[in-house]
Write a protein that holds these residues in place. Structure first.
Motif, mmCIF file in Angstrom:
data_model
loop_
_atom_site.group_PDB
_atom_site.id
_atom_site.type_symbol
_atom_site.label_atom_id
_atom_site.label_comp_id
_atom_site.label_asym_id
_atom_site.label_seq_id
_atom_site.Cartn_x
_atom_site.Cartn_y
_atom_site.Cartn_z
ATOM 1 N N ILE A 81 36.556 35.186 35.211
ATOM 2 C CA ILE A 81 36.651 36.528 35.786
ATOM 3 C C ILE A 81 37.449 37.381 34.811
ATOM 4 O O ILE A 81 38.532 36.981 34.368
ATOM 5 N N ILE A 82 36.919 38.527 34.453
ATOM 6 C CA ILE A 82 37.642 39.448 33.583
ATOM 7 C C ILE A 82 37.786 40.794 34.274
ATOM 8 O O ILE A 82 36.907 41.217 35.032
ATOM 9 N N SER B 135 46.769 45.824 31.031
ATOM 10 C CA SER B 135 46.541 44.486 30.509
ATOM 11 C C SER B 135 45.156 44.018 30.925
ATOM 12 O O SER B 135 44.542 44.566 31.856
ATOM 13 N N ASN B 136 44.679 43.008 30.225
ATOM 14 C CA ASN B 136 43.379 42.429 30.533
ATOM 15 C C ASN B 136 43.577 41.041 31.120
ATOM 16 O O ASN B 136 44.409 40.269 30.649
ATOM 17 N N ILE B 137 42.824 40.748 32.163
ATOM 18 C CA ILE B 137 42.854 39.435 32.816
ATOM 19 C C ILE B 137 41.625 38.636 32.399
ATOM 20 O O ILE B 137 40.498 39.139 32.434
ATOM 21 N N VAL B 138 41.836 37.382 31.982
ATOM 22 C CA VAL B 138 40.737 36.427 31.792
ATOM 23 C C VAL B 138 41.137 35.182 32.571
ATOM 24 O O VAL B 138 42.031 34.450 32.180
ATOM 25 N N TRP B 139 40.458 34.951 33.697
ATOM 26 C CA TRP B 139 40.854 33.881 34.610
ATOM 27 C C TRP B 139 39.694 32.907 34.762
ATOM 28 O O TRP B 139 38.631 33.257 35.270
ATOM 29 N N THR B 140 39.895 31.679 34.304
ATOM 30 C CA THR B 140 38.862 30.644 34.376
ATOM 31 C C THR B 140 39.002 29.857 35.674
ATOM 32 O O THR B 140 40.098 29.421 36.031
ATOM 33 N N MET B 141 37.870 29.658 36.358
ATOM 34 C CA MET B 141 37.883 28.940 37.636
ATOM 35 C C MET B 141 36.480 28.438 37.943
ATOM 36 O O MET B 141 35.534 28.693 37.186
ATOM 37 N N SER B 142 36.340 27.731 39.035
ATOM 38 C CA SER B 142 35.022 27.222 39.418
ATOM 39 C C SER B 142 34.125 28.385 39.838
ATOM 40 O O SER B 142 34.610 29.447 40.239
ATOM 41 N N PRO B 143 32.806 28.210 39.746
ATOM 42 C CA PRO B 143 31.893 29.279 40.175
ATOM 43 C C PRO B 143 32.130 29.713 41.612
ATOM 44 O O PRO B 143 32.044 30.914 41.929
ATOM 45 N N LYS B 144 32.441 28.756 42.505
ATOM 46 C CA LYS B 144 32.693 29.098 43.908
ATOM 47 C C LYS B 144 33.939 29.980 44.031
ATOM 48 O O LYS B 144 33.931 30.995 44.731
ATOM 49 N N GLU B 145 35.004 29.590 43.308
ATOM 50 C CA GLU B 145 36.228 30.386 43.349
ATOM 51 C C GLU B 145 36.005 31.773 42.752
ATOM 52 O O GLU B 145 36.520 32.772 43.258
ATOM 53 N N SER B 146 35.245 31.838 41.663
ATOM 54 C CA SER B 146 35.021 33.136 41.018
ATOM 55 C C SER B 146 34.271 34.079 41.942
ATOM 56 O O SER B 146 34.537 35.285 41.962
#
Length: 503
Positions: free
Chosen positions: A260-261, A293-304
């Protein structure tokens, strides 16, 4: 050697790979029959030295690099991309909110941009240098903090919106004297024939004759245009059409993760790059200037899917929790003991009050839409074949946890333009595989090493297991306290192709 021939029937494109054999006189008319019966169409076809398929950041960087070298600035270049923005000046309003699509540019890339004359345009728009970075994980066992001064550097990097990079490269290439034409279309088919038995071919022959003798590649575009080129460069991304038509195989896998960005706002300006490894994946908070600021958050497809659809207030609470006490405690030096653990390395331990753990600035507002995209690793087994070379994501895609993907692509562009220049200096055919393999030999080991490092980090932090957690903490502790190791890590992340500690 194989012959590659692509043709179109209806809405489908078919590609044939036929083993090489000497061509008979009867074969030649068949091989160039795509425009048979239409001499007007054939006469409109243009010949270029280089056709760059893909007018994104890496493709335009190659064009700028070619324009900046004395031996390549005269080359006739075609840029093929359906993005309508490439055909006009791209204006960016200063009052516009930051775009969520950004890149973390390394010092090596900054130097490259300065060399090709594009950095001056970047500096006219919003960008954010940062000279420190803090990395920690959810266990609270340890952390690592990096300062540019630890490696005798002024900055660790610069975060720039992709639209600013693209606009800057476009502005630069438009002001150069490089002979160029932009085709606002997509590549439909590509034909490359084996060289004729004669080693010497008259360069004054027609385009069709040179193509038949294997001295040119032929490209057909969706808008009906045809063109010939000595070299075709695939800079058309992870789903590269050039890579597909040229028959390059790839190795890789999907991570079953999404990123997610988005752009967020603080009540103070952020000057540090923050990254925390969470159970689902890393979360990065990157400064982009003006309290954004910019967010780059890695997670599971369900969480995203869930985090993309929740309210802004709940999303901001989730971000602040993940960057503070969520998932685990703050790291403290006492958890693994003092830095005396590494006292065997005399004089190698860095101690500074500025190296203490810090809490990132609170996020107070969502300043853009939330975007999600799947993550994968993909690597082309070859970067070059006769008359074809791949650069950027067409050759390799990596996990975004260190923001290195586009920097690898810019490195490809710089090296390929250098190899082309060297080839011209000795009178070589710029499309011959022997020359293009020099580019591959230079870039492939560096790219593979970076991909292995990033993939290793992703896998190491995807498992929550007690002994492994302690090993990870020890690695963080060493990276934070052992000065030679810290300097090595910073230098490598800054764009050096080798880990200096082991060079």
């Amino acid at each position: 050697m194989n012959r590659i021939f692509a043709t179109k029937a209806g809405s489908n494109v078919y590609r044939l790979r036929i083993p090489w054999r000497p061509l008979s006189n009867d074969a030649a008319p068949l091989l160039s029959s795509q425009n048979a019966g239409n001499p007007e169409k054939e006469s409109e076809a243009k010949q270029y030295d280089i056709a760059i398929v893909g007018g994104g950041m890496v493709g335009l960087a190659l064009a700028c690099s070619l324009a900046s070298r004395p031996l390549t600035r005269h080359l006739n270049v075609a840029i093929i991309d359906s993005n309508p923005a490439l055909g006009r000046k791209h204006f960016i309003k200063k009052e516009d909110l930051p775009d969520p699509r950004v890149s973390t540019i390394t010092p090596a890339t900054i130097s490259f941009f300065k060399d090709i004359g594009a950095w001056q345009f970047v500096e006219q728009h919003r960008h954010a240098y940062f000279d420190k970075m803090q990395v920690w994980d959810y266990t609270g066992l340890s952390y690592a903090k990096y300062n540019a001064r630890d490696a005798d550097k002024e900055v660790l990097g610069c975060v720039v919106e992709n639209k600013v990079l693209l606009s800057s490269l476009l502005s630069r290439v438009q002001e150069t004297d490089l002979p160029k034409k932009i085709y606002p279309s997509r590549l439909n088919s590509m034909s490359i024939l084996p060289n004729s038995s004669s080693s010497e071919v008259d360069s004054t022959l027609s385009m069709t004759a040179l193509f038949t003798h294997g001295r040119l590649a032929k490209l057909e575009l969706e808008d009906g245009n045809s063109l010939y080129a000595k070299l075709v460069v695939g800079a058309d991304g992870g789903k590269s059409r050039v890579r597909e038509l040229a028959g390059f195989r790839t190795t890789g896998w999907n991570y079953s993760q999404n990123a997610i960005i988005c752009t967020v706002e603080h009540d103070v300006e952020n000057h540090c790059a923050w990254q925390r490894f969470l159970p689902s994946g890393p979360l990065a908070l990157l400064p982009i200037g003006d309290k954004f600021s910019n967010i780059v958050w890695t997670m599971s497809p369900k969480e995203s899917s869930e985090f993309k659809s929740i309210t802004e207030d709940n999303f901001l609470k989730a971000v602040n929790r993940a960057l503070d006490y969520g998932y685990g405690p703050h790291p403290t030096p006492s958890i693994l003991g003092s830095s005396d653990l590494f006292s065997w390395l005399k004089g190698g331990i860095s101690k500074s009050a500025n190296d203490c753990f810090e809490i990132p600035p609170k996020v107070i507002k969502l300043a853009s839409e939330r975007m999600a995209f799947p993550l994968s690793l993909r690597h082309a087994n070859d970067y070059a074949s006769k008359r074809v070379a791949l650069i950027g994501d067409a050759a390799h895609t990596v996990h975004p946890l260190a923001g290195q993907g586009v920097n690898l692509g810019f490195g490809d562009a710089s090296t390929l333009s250098s190899v082309i220049s060297e080839g011209i200096a000795v009178g070589a055919d710029i499309g011959e595989v022997s020359l293009l393999k020099k580019y591959e030999a230079d870039r492939k080991p560096a790219n593979v090493m970076m991909m292995a490092v990033l993939d290793g980090f992703q896998k190491a932090y995807s498992v929550d297991f007690g002994p492994l957690n302690i090993l990870r903490a020890a690695a963080f502790h060493g990276a934070h306290h052992i000065s030679p190791l810290k300097k090595s890590i910073i230098s490598y992340a800054s764009g050096e192709t080798r880990l200096p500690l082991f060079a």
